[in-house]
Design a protein around this motif. Sequence first.
Motif, PDB file in Angstrom:
ATOM      1  N   VAL A  22      -3.551  52.314  12.578  1.00  0.00           N
ATOM      2  CA  VAL A  22      -4.196  52.858  11.302  1.00  0.00           C
ATOM      3  C   VAL A  22      -3.133  52.912  10.285  1.00  0.00           C
ATOM      4  O   VAL A  22      -3.783  51.673   9.241  1.00  0.00           O
ATOM      5  N   THR A  63      -2.053  55.922  17.987  1.00  0.00           N
ATOM      6  CA  THR A  63      -3.770  55.677  18.693  1.00  0.00           C
ATOM      7  C   THR A  63      -3.827  54.437  20.493  1.00  0.00           C
ATOM      8  O   THR A  63      -4.112  53.324  20.118  1.00  0.00           O
ATOM      9  N   LEU A  64      -2.816  55.404  20.698  1.00  0.00           N
ATOM     10  CA  LEU A  64      -2.680  55.276  22.446  1.00  0.00           C
ATOM     11  C   LEU A  64      -3.766  54.845  23.047  1.00  0.00           C
ATOM     12  O   LEU A  64      -4.150  55.300  22.790  1.00  0.00           O
ATOM     13  N   ALA A  95      -0.519  67.619  20.767  1.00  0.00           N
ATOM     14  CA  ALA A  95      -2.185  67.757  20.443  1.00  0.00           C
ATOM     15  C   ALA A  95      -3.938  67.449  22.204  1.00  0.00           C
ATOM     16  O   ALA A  95      -4.334  68.399  21.810  1.00  0.00           O
ATOM     17  N   THR A  96      -2.870  66.713  22.420  1.00  0.00           N
ATOM     18  CA  THR A  96      -3.736  66.235  24.014  1.00  0.00           C
ATOM     19  C   THR A  96      -2.783  66.152  24.479  1.00  0.00           C
ATOM     20  O   THR A  96      -1.389  66.055  24.893  1.00  0.00           O
ATOM     21  N   ARG A  99      -1.431  62.381  25.315  1.00  0.00           N
ATOM     22  CA  ARG A  99      -0.105  62.175  23.833  1.00  0.00           C
ATOM     23  C   ARG A  99       1.307  62.853  25.023  1.00  0.00           C
ATOM     24  O   ARG A  99       2.294  62.211  24.767  1.00  0.00           O
ATOM     25  N   GLN A 133      -0.540  70.649  15.345  1.00  0.00           N
ATOM     26  CA  GLN A 133      -2.534  70.419  14.319  1.00  0.00           C
ATOM     27  C   GLN A 133      -3.194  69.106  14.130  1.00  0.00           C
ATOM     28  O   GLN A 133      -2.591  68.471  12.729  1.00  0.00           O
ATOM     29  N   GLY A 134      -3.697  68.648  15.370  1.00  0.00           N
ATOM     30  CA  GLY A 134      -3.989  67.025  15.227  1.00  0.00           C
ATOM     31  C   GLY A 134      -2.277  66.444  14.573  1.00  0.00           C
ATOM     32  O   GLY A 134      -1.637  66.033  16.148  1.00  0.00           O
ATOM     33  N   VAL A 135      -2.255  65.554  13.685  1.00  0.00           N
ATOM     34  CA  VAL A 135      -0.798  64.594  13.953  1.00  0.00           C
ATOM     35  C   VAL A 135      -0.308  65.267  13.009  1.00  0.00           C
ATOM     36  O   VAL A 135       0.410  64.412  12.202  1.00  0.00           O
ATOM     37  N   ASP A 136      -0.469  66.337  12.665  1.00  0.00           N
ATOM     38  CA  ASP A 136       0.392  67.003  11.560  1.00  0.00           C
ATOM     39  C   ASP A 136       0.894  68.311  12.414  1.00  0.00           C
ATOM     40  O   ASP A 136       0.194  69.088  12.804  1.00  0.00           O
ATOM     41  N   SER A 192       2.770  63.405   2.177  1.00  0.00           N
ATOM     42  CA  SER A 192       1.738  64.223   3.007  1.00  0.00           C
ATOM     43  C   SER A 192       0.289  63.132   2.964  1.00  0.00           C
ATOM     44  O   SER A 192      -0.055  63.870   3.731  1.00  0.00           O
ATOM     45  N   ARG A 193       0.355  63.220   1.474  1.00  0.00           N
ATOM     46  CA  ARG A 193      -1.587  62.489   1.260  1.00  0.00           C
ATOM     47  C   ARG A 193      -1.407  60.570   1.402  1.00  0.00           C
ATOM     48  O   ARG A 193      -2.708  60.975   1.429  1.00  0.00           O
ATOM     49  N   ILE A 194      -0.454  60.384   1.739  1.00  0.00           N
ATOM     50  CA  ILE A 194      -0.596  59.287   2.278  1.00  0.00           C
ATOM     51  C   ILE A 194      -0.633  59.103   3.735  1.00  0.00           C
ATOM     52  O   ILE A 194       0.251  59.587   4.632  1.00  0.00           O
ATOM     53  N   THR A 195      -1.774  58.249   4.739  1.00  0.00           N
ATOM     54  CA  THR A 195      -1.527  58.223   5.967  1.00  0.00           C
ATOM     55  C   THR A 195      -0.668  57.516   6.293  1.00  0.00           C
ATOM     56  O   THR A 195      -0.124  56.403   5.391  1.00  0.00           O
TER      57      THR A 195
END
Lengths: 272, 272, 272
Positions: A22, A63-64, A95-96, A99, A133-136, A192-195
């Motif tokens: 990403v 993105t493992l 998250a998972t 991970r 939460q997701g990646v945050d 935080s609005r930038i990936t």
Amino acid sequence: MFDTWENIRKSMPLIHHITNYVTVNDVANMTLACGASPIMADDVNEAAEITQLAAGLCLNIGTLNQHTIPAMLSAARRSGALGHPVVLDPVGAGATALRTQTALDILQTGSVTCVRGNISEIKTLVHGTGHTQGVDAAAVDSVTEKNLASSCEFAKQAAHRLGTIVAITGAIDLAADAKKCYIIRNGHAEMSRITGTGCQCSALVAACIAANLAKPLEAAATAVMAMGFAGEMAHRKLLPGEGNATYRNRIIDTICHLGAEDLRKGARYEIC
Amino acid sequence: MFDTWENIRKSMPLIHHITNYVTVNDVANMTLACGASPIMADDVNEAAEITQLAAGLCLNIGTLNQHTIPAMLSAARRSGALGHPVVLDPVGAGATALRTQTALDILQTGSVTCVRGNISEIKTLVHGTGHTQGVDAAAVDSVTEKNLASSCEFAKQAAHRLGTIVAITGAIDLAADAKKCYIIRNGHAEMSRITGTGCQCSALVAACIAANLAKPLEAAATAVMAMGFAGEMAHRKLLPGEGNATYRNRIIDTICHLGAEDLRKGARYEIC
Amino acid sequence: MFDTWENIRKSMPLIHHITNYVTVNDVANMTLACGASPIMADDVNEAAEITQLAAGLCLNIGTLNQHTIPAMLSAARRSGALGHPVVLDPVGAGATALRTQTALDILQTGSVTCVRGNISEIKTLVHGTGHTQGVDAAAVDSVTEKNLASSCEFAKQAAHRLGTIVAITGAIDLAADAKKCYIIRNGHAEMSRITGTGCQCSALVAACIAANLAKPLEAAATAVMAMGFAGEMAHRKLLPGEGNATYRNRIIDTICHLGAEDLRKGARYEIC
């Protein structure tokens, strides 16, 4: 302290990244911007060989997948054996199961020098729980002025428990080893609005530690300050109508020109 | 209608993307620009788990491979079971057997809420034939003022046959369910010189539908208008000498600031 | 000579890229900027089918892996059988056994029209030795004013030995077949601070050769000049404080507007 920043441009370390697709381009350009050199390679058949050529390794599990995980472990082990620094960005740990387990497996190699993540990811790795939460990071986990003392204490404990430096980024950033914690107040909420600002920060941490092997904590703290301060400076340069895509470019551009003296003046931190 | 756009910023849905590595960074930044939050994860060992955390799923087969296809199917099934919206971008369907079959397999899960593609891709999925040229639609398939009535009819039939909303983008865009078709005249021809404006549009559609579960057609149409209108606005801001790389950034920047009221004024559409 | 550049916009060739995920987005936008059209596809189950649709193939081993290597070989063979041009960018050949062997295996298909790399990569392919440092050429291998005559001789020999055109880029660029060598002095040193200018150059070479099948050497040389000249022009446009991220965008933007006449005036080359 800020000579660590200059040392990146002096030693131009080659950093091996196994990272997510990403933000990989931004990570590569950020690595170049700070004066280091990136090489991306994630096949298990060459990962260790590449690491051997490099001065440091940056592992990012954003993105493992089942093919890159063995490459990460192989590279981590080789880097450890060679005494090269390894930075782990445990994106989405908590998250998972995949991970969390992968991050723990990488830590288990005993090769990791520094973990750079958000507070929920670090809590997951230390306590087995967090509120990713997701990646945050979750708000409930956040480092705030109110919980700052206990957060510093947590950062030191985390460093002790993980056997690494920890760099926890968020509204307030912390960089700690078991005994000392830098509290860093650089940065801008719009980052935080930038990936990938976290991924880019990890890349700076890896470059800075690789250029300053004897001072990994100072190097990690400096890199975190540099990322935050660049975020502030770049935000001031935004023109009306410019948004997160341009902001991303301006942050990298800012790092490209950021000198140690600028950083010394712009860094806002205390030690506890 | 345009409250659907505001609802993205109000509900900030987390969107799980399994997407191509060409445009993934732009897709992530576009997702953030509109007020949603992206998470990319494509390993079959965590795809369903990630989807469960998210409010919506966006599947893009632009660089599909034998490892991500099972992840897409697994995520689609889980999303369907949870009642989460699923957007499919069938990039290059018609160009190869693998792409056509994968898109059809994803549709077969019964989980897809909306298919966003070019006219050749959609014709391929509906009729088994289309004139996809690489990842672009063929001129012979194009929606034009001359064939507009029959194109609208086709869009409705496609929606009926696929059991989904369809969003067909090109010089003229169509967004339809089986009964109603939005004809959208926003956009700029130069957008086709940027890689991934279609992928980014799909990301906006996914975010907007996830934030407006009760109005998926209006949400899809609004997202398509937003993408096109941002393309127009951003083009007006281009300076002499600026080309497709900067244009890409300015479109994302424009979405970052685009309010529902701006969009209401800028949207050019009719219903048939 | 420079009609080769115009021919890209006239014939708009579709180029199949199997490339690395670091710079793929820039490669796609660069391909569009020059007037060609990109399609990225790297699964072995569709690689040959995609290649068949395209006018040319560009193989870049920057993040090769065990799944994309067979796809590269399959696509190369099909392209060769169809008489389509194939450009190979042997990123990091010499750095690891996997990279060197893969590049040699692709060359062994007999399908490669042009190899575009840095001097260390090309030396590795020709002599089995080179001094590749990560993905960068070693200083000891560099083409300089002092060793220019022998470097030209090497380029011609390399072309003869590999049975391809070779385009060797660095401070001074060389494009040669077995009999003729273009010495090109376009470019700017700061281009090396952007990730993927080499990959983008390879993409231009592939597009230009695909649009000029009868003049592959002139096409390759023109593409190399275009990349270098765009780097010069874009650098002149940089504003204070702009760095490598913006520079990257401006180079692509410049190609977007670069006419054959501009290039004729800006190209600095001699033939030996």
